[in-house]
Design an enzyme around this catalytic site. Sequence first.
Site, PDB file in Angstrom:
ATOM      1  N   LYS A  91       2.031  -3.920   6.453  1.00 11.16           N
ATOM      2  CA  LYS A  91       2.449  -3.806   5.046  1.00 11.16           C
ATOM      3  C   LYS A  91       3.972  -3.607   4.959  1.00 11.16           C
ATOM      4  CE  LYS A  91      -1.461  -4.641   3.351  1.00 11.16           C
ATOM      5  NZ  LYS A  91      -1.673  -5.994   2.839  1.00 11.16           N
ATOM      6  N   SER A 101       0.838  -1.201   0.000  1.00 13.91           N
ATOM      7  CA  SER A 101       0.000   0.000   0.000  1.00 13.91           C
ATOM      8  C   SER A 101       0.872   1.250   0.000  1.00 13.91           C
ATOM      9  CB  SER A 101      -0.863  -0.018   1.264  1.00 13.91           C
ATOM     10  OG  SER A 101      -1.421   1.242   1.520  1.00 13.91           O
ATOM     11  N   TYR A 154      -2.050  -1.622  10.966  1.00 14.50           N
ATOM     12  CA  TYR A 154      -2.297  -2.090   9.591  1.00 14.50           C
ATOM     13  C   TYR A 154      -1.123  -1.694   8.690  1.00 14.50           C
ATOM     14  CZ  TYR A 154      -3.934  -2.085   4.778  1.00 14.50           C
ATOM     15  OH  TYR A 154      -4.014  -2.287   3.419  1.00 14.50           O
TER      16      TYR A 154
HETATM   17  P1  NAD Z   1     -11.081  -7.413   1.101  1.00 15.95           P
HETATM   18  O1  NAD Z   1     -11.315  -7.460   2.563  1.00 15.95           O
HETATM   19  O2  NAD Z   1     -12.217  -7.052   0.218  1.00 15.95           O
HETATM   20  O3  NAD Z   1     -10.489  -8.801   0.587  1.00 15.95           O
HETATM   21  C1  NAD Z   1      -9.665  -9.622   1.391  1.00 15.95           C
HETATM   22  C2  NAD Z   1     -10.201 -11.034   1.254  1.00 15.95           C
HETATM   23  O4  NAD Z   1      -9.360 -11.906   2.016  1.00 15.95           O
HETATM   24  C3  NAD Z   1     -11.632 -11.204   1.805  1.00 15.95           C
HETATM   25  O5  NAD Z   1     -12.394 -11.926   0.877  1.00 15.95           O
HETATM   26  C4  NAD Z   1     -11.438 -11.983   3.104  1.00 15.95           C
HETATM   27  O6  NAD Z   1     -12.550 -12.821   3.363  1.00 15.95           O
HETATM   28  C5  NAD Z   1     -10.178 -12.771   2.802  1.00 15.95           C
HETATM   29  N1  NAD Z   1      -9.363 -13.119   3.968  1.00 15.95           N
HETATM   30  C6  NAD Z   1      -8.948 -12.312   4.978  1.00 15.95           C
HETATM   31  N2  NAD Z   1      -8.166 -13.003   5.824  1.00 15.95           N
HETATM   32  C7  NAD Z   1      -8.069 -14.269   5.338  1.00 15.95           C
HETATM   33  C8  NAD Z   1      -7.409 -15.437   5.763  1.00 15.95           C
HETATM   34  N3  NAD Z   1      -6.667 -15.466   6.874  1.00 15.95           N
HETATM   35  N4  NAD Z   1      -7.506 -16.562   5.012  1.00 15.95           N
HETATM   36  C9  NAD Z   1      -8.260 -16.566   3.870  1.00 15.95           C
HETATM   37  N5  NAD Z   1      -8.909 -15.482   3.426  1.00 15.95           N
HETATM   38  C10 NAD Z   1      -8.824 -14.338   4.147  1.00 15.95           C
HETATM   39  O7  NAD Z   1      -9.841  -6.417   0.857  1.00 15.95           O
HETATM   40  P2  NAD Z   1      -9.289  -5.791  -0.486  1.00 15.95           P
HETATM   41  O8  NAD Z   1      -9.660  -4.367  -0.528  1.00 15.95           O
HETATM   42  O9  NAD Z   1      -9.635  -6.660  -1.627  1.00 15.95           O
HETATM   43  O10 NAD Z   1      -7.724  -5.851  -0.202  1.00 15.95           O
HETATM   44  C11 NAD Z   1      -6.914  -6.908  -0.662  1.00 15.95           C
HETATM   45  C12 NAD Z   1      -5.485  -6.674  -0.217  1.00 15.95           C
HETATM   46  O11 NAD Z   1      -5.048  -5.410  -0.703  1.00 15.95           O
HETATM   47  C13 NAD Z   1      -5.287  -6.648   1.290  1.00 15.95           C
HETATM   48  O12 NAD Z   1      -4.040  -7.249   1.574  1.00 15.95           O
HETATM   49  C14 NAD Z   1      -5.241  -5.173   1.601  1.00 15.95           C
HETATM   50  O13 NAD Z   1      -4.515  -4.900   2.761  1.00 15.95           O
HETATM   51  C15 NAD Z   1      -4.532  -4.635   0.365  1.00 15.95           C
HETATM   52  N6  NAD Z   1      -4.796  -3.212   0.100  1.00 15.95           N
HETATM   53  C16 NAD Z   1      -6.083  -2.776  -0.016  1.00 15.95           C
HETATM   54  C17 NAD Z   1      -6.333  -1.414  -0.242  1.00 15.95           C
HETATM   55  C18 NAD Z   1      -7.745  -0.909  -0.343  1.00 15.95           C
HETATM   56  O14 NAD Z   1      -7.948   0.290  -0.182  1.00 15.95           O
HETATM   57  N7  NAD Z   1      -8.747  -1.747  -0.608  1.00 15.95           N
HETATM   58  C19 NAD Z   1      -5.254  -0.520  -0.374  1.00 15.95           C
HETATM   59  C20 NAD Z   1      -3.956  -1.013  -0.287  1.00 15.95           C
HETATM   60  C21 NAD Z   1      -3.729  -2.363  -0.041  1.00 15.95           C
HETATM   61  N1  UFG Z   2     -12.762  11.709   3.383  1.00 16.46           N
HETATM   62  C1  UFG Z   2     -13.740  12.654   3.648  1.00 16.46           C
HETATM   63  N2  UFG Z   2     -14.920  12.217   4.171  1.00 16.46           N
HETATM   64  C2  UFG Z   2     -15.179  10.902   4.433  1.00 16.46           C
HETATM   65  C3  UFG Z   2     -14.166   9.943   4.154  1.00 16.46           C
HETATM   66  C4  UFG Z   2     -12.958  10.390   3.634  1.00 16.46           C
HETATM   67  O1  UFG Z   2     -13.545  13.824   3.425  1.00 16.46           O
HETATM   68  O2  UFG Z   2     -16.265  10.578   4.933  1.00 16.46           O
HETATM   69  C5  UFG Z   2     -11.485  12.161   2.802  1.00 16.46           C
HETATM   70  C6  UFG Z   2     -10.297  11.840   3.671  1.00 16.46           C
HETATM   71  O3  UFG Z   2     -10.092  12.850   4.605  1.00 16.46           O
HETATM   72  C7  UFG Z   2      -9.191  11.721   2.630  1.00 16.46           C
HETATM   73  C8  UFG Z   2      -9.891  11.221   1.377  1.00 16.46           C
HETATM   74  O4  UFG Z   2     -11.285  11.470   1.590  1.00 16.46           O
HETATM   75  O5  UFG Z   2      -8.697  12.993   2.364  1.00 16.46           O
HETATM   76  C9  UFG Z   2      -9.688   9.744   1.139  1.00 16.46           C
HETATM   77  O6  UFG Z   2      -9.999   9.042   2.331  1.00 16.46           O
HETATM   78  P1  UFG Z   2     -10.093   7.451   2.389  1.00 16.46           P
HETATM   79  O7  UFG Z   2     -10.411   7.093   3.806  1.00 16.46           O
HETATM   80  O8  UFG Z   2     -10.990   6.957   1.322  1.00 16.46           O
HETATM   81  O9  UFG Z   2      -8.627   6.993   1.987  1.00 16.46           O
HETATM   82  P2  UFG Z   2      -7.248   7.265   2.740  1.00 16.46           P
HETATM   83  O10 UFG Z   2      -6.324   7.781   1.687  1.00 16.46           O
HETATM   84  O11 UFG Z   2      -7.389   8.063   3.945  1.00 16.46           O
HETATM   85  O12 UFG Z   2      -6.888   5.790   3.214  1.00 16.46           O
HETATM   86  C10 UFG Z   2      -6.274   4.935   2.317  1.00 16.46           C
HETATM   87  C11 UFG Z   2      -6.657   3.466   2.591  1.00 16.46           C
HETATM   88  C12 UFG Z   2      -6.035   2.964   3.856  1.00 16.46           C
HETATM   89  C13 UFG Z   2      -4.566   3.297   3.905  1.00 16.46           C
HETATM   90  C14 UFG Z   2      -4.385   4.767   3.733  1.00 16.46           C
HETATM   91  C15 UFG Z   2      -2.935   5.158   3.800  1.00 16.46           C
HETATM   92  O13 UFG Z   2      -8.063   3.324   2.665  1.00 16.46           O
HETATM   93  O14 UFG Z   2      -6.177   1.563   3.868  1.00 16.46           O
HETATM   94  O15 UFG Z   2      -4.905   5.130   2.460  1.00 16.46           O
HETATM   95  O16 UFG Z   2      -2.583   6.197   3.022  1.00 16.46           O
HETATM   96  F1  UFG Z   2      -3.993   2.917   5.065  1.00 16.46           F
END
Ligand code: NAD
Ligand code: UFG
Length: 334
Positions: free
Chosen positions: A154, A125, A150
Amino acid sequence: MKKILVTGGLGYIGSHTVVELQAADYDVVVIDNLNNSKQSVKNRIEEISGQSFELCIGDVNDSEMLKSLFIKHAFEGVIHFAAHKAVGESVENPILYYQNNISGLISVLSTMEKFKVSNLVFSSSCTVYGAAADLPVTENTVIQQAESPYGTTKILGEDIINDFAKHKAFKSILLRYFNPVGAHPSAKIGELPLGIPNNLIPFVTQTAAGIRNELTVFGDDYSTEDGTCVRDYIHVVDLAKAHVKALSYCDEMHLKVDVFNVGTGKGNSVLEVINTFEKVNGLKLNYRIGPRRGGDIEQIYADTTKVNDLLGWSAQYGIADMMKHAWAWQQELE
Ligand code: NAD
Ligand code: UFG
């Protein structure tokens, strides 16, 4: 057909990636414990791709179950999505996050080692960059101490993979996602909402749908063009495609581990997101400006030169598509 194990493949990013893997002729096996997903997502993926895949409902921490999967299938590689991802929850319950995200990764790595499977794509991330001093951030931008458990999982995950790869016949690509948003254009898969959203886009779509009364913009006194925070929003389908590129790059790369930013390279402010959402969907959003949210960084966006040049990948969808598809998915959910 190359066989790939996708952990967490029923989740938000995983489900879109399975669709793209199948379109690229990979044979996919998914392990997911349904912790943050539903089994019905499997049918929806298969409806889009027109192909079936094997689903193992299980936990990646269950090494016996993983072992049985590796005995049954000769995997060419693994994409490891399975993890918890809620920043706030990780502050409340850090052990849960270290257990699932770190132990889960170790379990996957040690099984890959046992069965001599190389090629891992890992979900990292942009959180690893913290509040970077210089923008856009490149892959060489200094990693900062994480602001949440969290984020620590990463950074540690990347370190563990780097250490592991040093002495093994093993290759890995670390993808640092910026802000994944949107949904599949078919509106058959997308992010499943859980409680009150923390992230901007699900809050926007739920407000438009009347599930939330009002959206609060967290601060308009930042040093950005319109005073609201800037992020690099990336369409989840584009992000999914980057995983397919990463898998094939694993085979040809000279390094043991390589890292790529996955974003559009363009920052959008919160107000730009809201205005685009209103415009493309012909809606008015009920929002107000509120105070800053603790822990938010002012702005971040990616330098995508490396991912463009080496993976041959670039984002195809813009912010208007992201907002259109996010809204179509929200309507599908109601
Ligand atoms: P998500 O929660 O939608 O998907 C994760 C999936 O993994 C789910 O289906 C959950 O049931 C499964 N899971 C969790 N723990 C498990 C385990 N121990 N064994 C088997 N299955 C398990 O999340 P996502 O948004 O698809 O994110 C996927 C990956 O990307 C994660 O590693 C997350 O940290 C990373 N990531 C997500 C974002 C974001 O904003 N969505 C940003 C940066 C990184
Ligand atoms: N925001 C609002 N109102 C809301 C929600 C969010 O104004 O109700 C703003 C936040 O202040 C931010 C932007 O929208 O400026 C994006 O916010 P998000 O929560 O959607 O995303 P972030 O960038 O804050 O968080 C993301 C991921 C996290 C990660 C983080 C680290 O969701 O998993 O980036 O940079 F850890």
